[in-house]
Scaffold this motif. Structure first.
Motif, PDB file in Angstrom:
ATOM      1  N   TYR A  98       0.839  -1.191   0.000  1.00  0.00           N
ATOM      2  CA  TYR A  98       0.000   0.000   0.000  1.00  0.00           C
ATOM      3  C   TYR A  98       0.879   1.248   0.000  1.00  0.00           C
ATOM      4  CZ  TYR A  98      -3.667  -3.302   1.213  1.00  0.00           C
ATOM      5  OH  TYR A  98      -4.548  -4.361   1.202  1.00  0.00           O
ATOM      6  N   GLY A  99       0.351   2.326  -0.562  1.00  0.00           N
ATOM      7  CA  GLY A  99       1.097   3.581  -0.560  1.00  0.00           C
ATOM      8  C   GLY A  99       2.051   3.680  -1.732  1.00  0.00           C
ATOM      9  N   ILE A 100       3.312   4.048  -1.451  1.00  0.00           N
ATOM     10  CA  ILE A 100       4.304   4.295  -2.505  1.00  0.00           C
ATOM     11  C   ILE A 100       5.572   3.494  -2.186  1.00  0.00           C
ATOM     12  CG2 ILE A 100       5.426   6.063  -3.909  1.00  0.00           C
ATOM     13  CD1 ILE A 100       3.644   8.135  -2.599  1.00  0.00           C
ATOM     14  N   PRO A 101       5.595   2.193  -2.452  1.00  0.00           N
ATOM     15  CA  PRO A 101       6.804   1.407  -2.171  1.00  0.00           C
ATOM     16  C   PRO A 101       7.968   1.862  -3.045  1.00  0.00           C
ATOM     17  CG  PRO A 101       5.223   0.124  -3.451  1.00  0.00           C
ATOM     18  CD  PRO A 101       4.520   1.380  -3.039  1.00  0.00           C
ATOM     19  N   ASP A 102       9.173   1.601  -2.580  1.00  0.00           N
ATOM     20  CA  ASP A 102      10.384   2.015  -3.295  1.00  0.00           C
ATOM     21  C   ASP A 102      10.711   0.972  -4.362  1.00  0.00           C
ATOM     22  OD1 ASP A 102      12.692   3.206  -4.106  1.00  0.00           O
ATOM     23  OD2 ASP A 102      13.787   2.917  -2.224  1.00  0.00           O
ATOM     24  N   VAL A 103       9.921   0.965  -5.431  1.00  0.00           N
ATOM     25  CA  VAL A 103      10.021  -0.088  -6.442  1.00  0.00           C
ATOM     26  C   VAL A 103      11.319  -0.027  -7.233  1.00  0.00           C
ATOM     27  CG1 VAL A 103       7.517  -0.229  -6.660  1.00  0.00           C
ATOM     28  CG2 VAL A 103       8.789   1.295  -8.183  1.00  0.00           C
ATOM     29  N   GLY A 104      11.936   1.148  -7.310  1.00  0.00           N
ATOM     30  CA  GLY A 104      13.179   1.272  -8.062  1.00  0.00           C
ATOM     31  C   GLY A 104      14.418   1.266  -7.200  1.00  0.00           C
ATOM     32  N   GLY A 105      14.242   1.113  -5.889  1.00  0.00           N
ATOM     33  CA  GLY A 105      15.366   1.148  -4.960  1.00  0.00           C
ATOM     34  C   GLY A 105      15.448  -0.100  -4.117  1.00  0.00           C
ATOM     35  N   ARG A 106      15.234   0.061  -2.810  1.00  0.00           N
ATOM     36  CA  ARG A 106      15.452  -1.071  -1.903  1.00  0.00           C
ATOM     37  C   ARG A 106      14.485  -2.226  -2.112  1.00  0.00           C
ATOM     38  NH1 ARG A 106      13.149   3.041   1.159  1.00  0.00           N
ATOM     39  NH2 ARG A 106      11.186   2.522   2.220  1.00  0.00           N
ATOM     40  N   GLU A 107      13.359  -1.995  -2.815  1.00  0.00           N
ATOM     41  CA  GLU A 107      12.395  -3.070  -3.051  1.00  0.00           C
ATOM     42  C   GLU A 107      12.361  -3.523  -4.507  1.00  0.00           C
ATOM     43  OE1 GLU A 107       8.538  -2.431  -0.880  1.00  0.00           O
ATOM     44  OE2 GLU A 107       9.435  -0.479  -0.427  1.00  0.00           O
ATOM     45  N   ILE A 108      13.393  -3.187  -5.265  1.00  0.00           N
ATOM     46  CA  ILE A 108      13.353  -3.438  -6.705  1.00  0.00           C
ATOM     47  C   ILE A 108      13.178  -4.914  -7.050  1.00  0.00           C
ATOM     48  CG2 ILE A 108      15.875  -3.550  -6.904  1.00  0.00           C
ATOM     49  CD1 ILE A 108      15.535  -2.186  -9.685  1.00  0.00           C
ATOM     50  N   GLU A 109      13.774  -5.803  -6.287  1.00  0.00           N
ATOM     51  CA  GLU A 109      13.695  -7.218  -6.634  1.00  0.00           C
ATOM     52  C   GLU A 109      12.296  -7.798  -6.438  1.00  0.00           C
ATOM     53  OE1 GLU A 109      15.912  -8.776  -8.312  1.00  0.00           O
ATOM     54  OE2 GLU A 109      17.208  -7.005  -8.215  1.00  0.00           O
ATOM     55  N   ASP A 110      11.461  -7.112  -5.722  1.00  0.00           N
ATOM     56  CA  ASP A 110      10.075  -7.552  -5.577  1.00  0.00           C
ATOM     57  C   ASP A 110       9.249  -7.237  -6.817  1.00  0.00           C
ATOM     58  OD1 ASP A 110      10.455  -8.552  -3.023  1.00  0.00           O
ATOM     59  OD2 ASP A 110       9.889  -6.666  -2.046  1.00  0.00           O
ATOM     60  N   TYR A 111       9.761  -6.321  -7.673  1.00  0.00           N
ATOM     61  CA  TYR A 111       8.955  -5.838  -8.794  1.00  0.00           C
ATOM     62  C   TYR A 111       9.616  -5.989 -10.154  1.00  0.00           C
ATOM     63  CZ  TYR A 111       6.388  -3.883  -4.902  1.00  0.00           C
ATOM     64  OH  TYR A 111       5.684  -3.758  -3.730  1.00  0.00           O
ATOM     65  N   ALA A 112      10.940  -6.001 -10.211  1.00  0.00           N
ATOM     66  CA  ALA A 112      11.626  -6.134 -11.491  1.00  0.00           C
ATOM     67  C   ALA A 112      11.339  -7.494 -12.105  1.00  0.00           C
ATOM     68  CB  ALA A 112      13.130  -5.939 -11.297  1.00  0.00           C
ATOM     69  N   ASP A 113      11.073  -7.512 -13.424  1.00  0.00           N
ATOM     70  CA  ASP A 113      10.748  -8.734 -14.171  1.00  0.00           C
ATOM     71  C   ASP A 113       9.506  -9.430 -13.636  1.00  0.00           C
ATOM     72  OD1 ASP A 113      13.007  -8.445 -15.891  1.00  0.00           O
ATOM     73  OD2 ASP A 113      14.274  -9.263 -14.296  1.00  0.00           O
ATOM     74  N   LYS A 114       8.628  -8.661 -13.050  1.00  0.00           N
ATOM     75  CA  LYS A 114       7.372  -9.195 -12.520  1.00  0.00           C
ATOM     76  C   LYS A 114       6.191  -8.555 -13.248  1.00  0.00           C
ATOM     77  CE  LYS A 114       9.175 -11.417  -8.828  1.00  0.00           C
ATOM     78  NZ  LYS A 114      10.545 -10.914  -8.791  1.00  0.00           N
ATOM     79  N   ASN A 115       5.043  -9.223 -13.136  1.00  0.00           N
ATOM     80  CA  ASN A 115       3.791  -8.637 -13.595  1.00  0.00           C
ATOM     81  C   ASN A 115       3.202  -7.861 -12.428  1.00  0.00           C
ATOM     82  OD1 ASN A 115       3.912  -9.904 -16.155  1.00  0.00           O
ATOM     83  ND2 ASN A 115       3.093 -11.794 -15.280  1.00  0.00           N
ATOM     84  N   VAL A 116       3.122  -6.545 -12.562  1.00  0.00           N
ATOM     85  CA  VAL A 116       2.722  -5.683 -11.450  1.00  0.00           C
ATOM     86  C   VAL A 116       1.414  -4.974 -11.798  1.00  0.00           C
ATOM     87  CG1 VAL A 116       3.416  -3.837  -9.883  1.00  0.00           C
ATOM     88  CG2 VAL A 116       5.167  -5.317 -10.927  1.00  0.00           C
ATOM     89  N   LEU A 117       0.477  -5.047 -10.869  1.00  0.00           N
ATOM     90  CA  LEU A 117      -0.790  -4.339 -11.000  1.00  0.00           C
ATOM     91  C   LEU A 117      -0.783  -3.164 -10.036  1.00  0.00           C
ATOM     92  CD1 LEU A 117      -3.802  -4.021 -11.862  1.00  0.00           C
ATOM     93  CD2 LEU A 117      -4.365  -5.667 -10.042  1.00  0.00           C
ATOM     94  N   VAL A 118      -0.962  -1.953 -10.563  1.00  0.00           N
ATOM     95  CA  VAL A 118      -1.056  -0.747  -9.744  1.00  0.00           C
ATOM     96  C   VAL A 118      -2.506  -0.275  -9.772  1.00  0.00           C
ATOM     97  CG1 VAL A 118      -0.272   1.622  -9.386  1.00  0.00           C
ATOM     98  CG2 VAL A 118       1.311  -0.095 -10.303  1.00  0.00           C
ATOM     99  N   ILE A 119      -3.096  -0.107  -8.589  1.00  0.00           N
ATOM    100  CA  ILE A 119      -4.482   0.341  -8.492  1.00  0.00           C
ATOM    101  C   ILE A 119      -4.500   1.729  -7.862  1.00  0.00           C
ATOM    102  CG2 ILE A 119      -6.776  -0.150  -7.561  1.00  0.00           C
ATOM    103  CD1 ILE A 119      -5.965  -3.091  -7.378  1.00  0.00           C
ATOM    104  N   GLY A 120      -5.104   2.691  -8.533  1.00  0.00           N
ATOM    105  CA  GLY A 120      -5.185   4.042  -7.997  1.00  0.00           C
ATOM    106  C   GLY A 120      -5.156   5.075  -9.099  1.00  0.00           C
ATOM    107  N   SER A 121      -5.650   6.272  -8.796  1.00  0.00           N
ATOM    108  CA  SER A 121      -5.735   7.301  -9.832  1.00  0.00           C
ATOM    109  C   SER A 121      -5.241   8.656  -9.359  1.00  0.00           C
ATOM    110  CB  SER A 121      -7.193   7.436 -10.305  1.00  0.00           C
ATOM    111  OG  SER A 121      -8.041   7.781  -9.221  1.00  0.00           O
ATOM    112  N   GLY A 122      -4.428   8.680  -8.309  1.00  0.00           N
ATOM    113  CA  GLY A 122      -3.897   9.940  -7.798  1.00  0.00           C
ATOM    114  C   GLY A 122      -2.413  10.076  -8.065  1.00  0.00           C
ATOM    115  N   HIS A 123      -1.814  11.089  -7.463  1.00  0.00           N
ATOM    116  CA  HIS A 123      -0.390  11.336  -7.688  1.00  0.00           C
ATOM    117  C   HIS A 123       0.492  10.242  -7.100  1.00  0.00           C
ATOM    118  CE1 HIS A 123      -1.997  15.416  -8.511  1.00  0.00           C
ATOM    119  NE2 HIS A 123      -1.062  15.387  -9.431  1.00  0.00           N
TER     120      HIS A 123
END
Length: 471
Positions: free
Chosen positions: A183-208
């Motif tokens: 939830y919120g704004i995880p650090d997908v390009g930094g310390r949490e990159i391995e959780d998201y790189a080369d993965k199928n990621v669904l982002v839900i939300g329409s704000g900034h």
């Protein structure tokens, strides 16, 4: 109690607004006690410290706090530079919190559990206004109490993210699969990159927040090309999401919207709207998301879900206080019409202070982002003016409390149309962003002014304005 005025003012939260409240209290000769759940100031900001905000430093610094810092020889950051959450903590909140006259008023690792009146529950009325508050808080597993003459709740909303369901509730499977949902704004390009790189990621939300996450994932995708991104909007309204582009007086926010628009049009991600999740089920090492997309059933197999659907206030600690909240927005009742997202999508926030923030519970105030309830449009500068007004009232200066000044940039957050958007932009409140050279906040405003009218009402100028209200 005979000497309630001798008691301190309790401030919940040592974030930007909480510490600004402390600075204003000290400036007025009042004694604050600030409760902070973390080990240092700005614990919530640290959790999204990798995100660069779209407000430059000039809108991040509170005036009273700035005066205290400058007296210590502190060097102010470039007012036009854009800080990250971590930089706000490191360069502003930490130096402020370490000033001797501030530091001695802060309790760290202090988690507030509840607030009440001494010896009175919510029902009791006799002598209520003259009875001190009691703040119950936990430190090192031990419950402690503090009596206070007034309470300012600046605890924010970060710890209460909204769930996936469009009905405001978690969808079936959301709780059980929390290990692969963030939830919120995880650090997908930094310390949490391995959780998201080369993965199928669904982002839900329409704000900034959602835009920030999507753009960060697109950066990951450049090097980790097997990363696939699906962006799901729960409602088919891209209006406020992409904003006024170059027309936005906060340039970083306008640039954010333009970058997202470019990514959608270039096909680097899949956009689904309107999107409603029905169930989430585990499937091997992935998640099966059963959803309605534009009225049709669609099944997605994803590795991770990021929920950027906003936040809501935690009201549990206030259950024994008489608070007056709007039943929809969950903000103070008098403030709600000014910020209701059902009514406001353009222009500036009207100035507001102690009168709009008051409750039946005398000398209790919700300030900062929590005062906006479920509305998503809060800016730090607004919170600073809130606490200035409230503290003036507590200090016995009702005139200053009601001379509310608010200097905010026009946001240009107006309606735009993208492929697949079912809304006609011309029927929106603004009709899309104005031509860059136009002195207008949107298409409708520009058209009105070309006919020598005052404008459409979405905003009267592309320049920042100072607004004043005297009650």
């Amino acid at each position: 109690m005979d000497h309630i005025s001798d008691l301190p003012v309790a401030v919940i939260g040592a974030g930007p607004v909480g510490l600004a409240a402390a600075a204003h209290l000290l400036q007025r000769g009042l004694q604050p006690v600030v409760f902070e759940r973390g080990e240092g100031p700005g614990s919530s900001l640290i959790e999204w410290g990798h995100v660069r905000v779209f407000s430059p430093w000039q809108y991040v610094l509170d005036k009273a706090a700035l005066e205290l810092l400058e007296q210590s020889g502190w060097t102010q950051p470039d007012p036009d530079a854009l800080p990250t959450g971590a930089q706000i903590v490191e360069r502003y909140l930490v130096p402020l919190s370490r000033l001797p006259n501030v530091a001695r008023h802060i309790k760290y690792n202090a988690s507030v559990q509840s607030i009440t009146r001494l010896g009175l529950d919510k029902v009791a009325s006799e002598g209520r206004d003259g009875t001190p508050f009691v703040v119950r808080y936990m430190v090192d597993g031990i419950e402690r109490k503090l009596m206070a003459r007034a309470v300012l709740d600046a605890s924010g909303t970060w710890l209460r993210p909204n769930p996936i369901g469009i009905d405001g509730l978690p969808v079936p499977g959301e709780r059980t699969e929390r290990g692969r949902i963030r939830y919120g704004i995880p650090d997908v390009g930094g310390r949490e990159i391995e959780d998201y790189a080369d993965k199928n990621v669904l982002v839900i939300g329409s704000g900034h927040s959602a835009i920030n996450v999507v753009l960060a994932l697109l950066d990951v995708q450049k090097d980790r090309t097997n990363t696939t991104i699906t962006w799901a909007l729960r409602r088919n309204k891209i209006a406020r999401l992409l904003g006024g582009g170059l027309n936005d007086q906060l340039p970083a926010r306008g640039a954010l919207g333009l970058a997202a628009k470019d990514a959608i049009e270039s096909g680097r991600l899949k956009l689904l709207a309107p999107f409603s999740v029905e169930t989430i089920e585990p499937e091997a090492h992935a998640l099966r998301v059963n959803a309605q997309v534009a009225g049709s059933l669609e099944v997605l197999e994803v590795d991770r879900i990021i929920v950027a659907t906003g936040f809501r206030p935690d009201l549990e600690i206030l259950s024994e206080l008489r608070i007056d909240l709007d039943n929809a927005v969950e903000s103070p009742r008098q403030l709600a019409p000014m910020i209701d997202p059902n009514l406001h999508s353009c222009g500036t926030v009207p100035p507001h202070g102690v009168d709009e923030l008051s409750h039946s519970e005398r000398d209790f105030y919700i300030v900062g982002s929590k005062s906006y309830g479920r509305a998503p449009t809060f800016l730090m500068a607004t919170g600073y003016e809130q606490v200035r007004s409230v503290v003036a009232e507590l200090a016995g200066d009702p005139v200053a409390a009601r001379q509310v000044y608010l200097v905010l940039p026009e946001t240009g957050v107006c309606n735009v149309t993208l492929p697949g958007d079912t809304d006609d932009a011309e029927t929106g409140c603004c009709g899309g962003p104005a031509p860059v050279a136009a002195d207008a906040c949107c298409v409708a405003d520009a058209a009105a002014k070309s006919e020598s009218k005052t404008g459409c009402g979405c905003g009267s100028s592309s320049q920042p304005k100072e607004m004043e209200t005297v009650g």
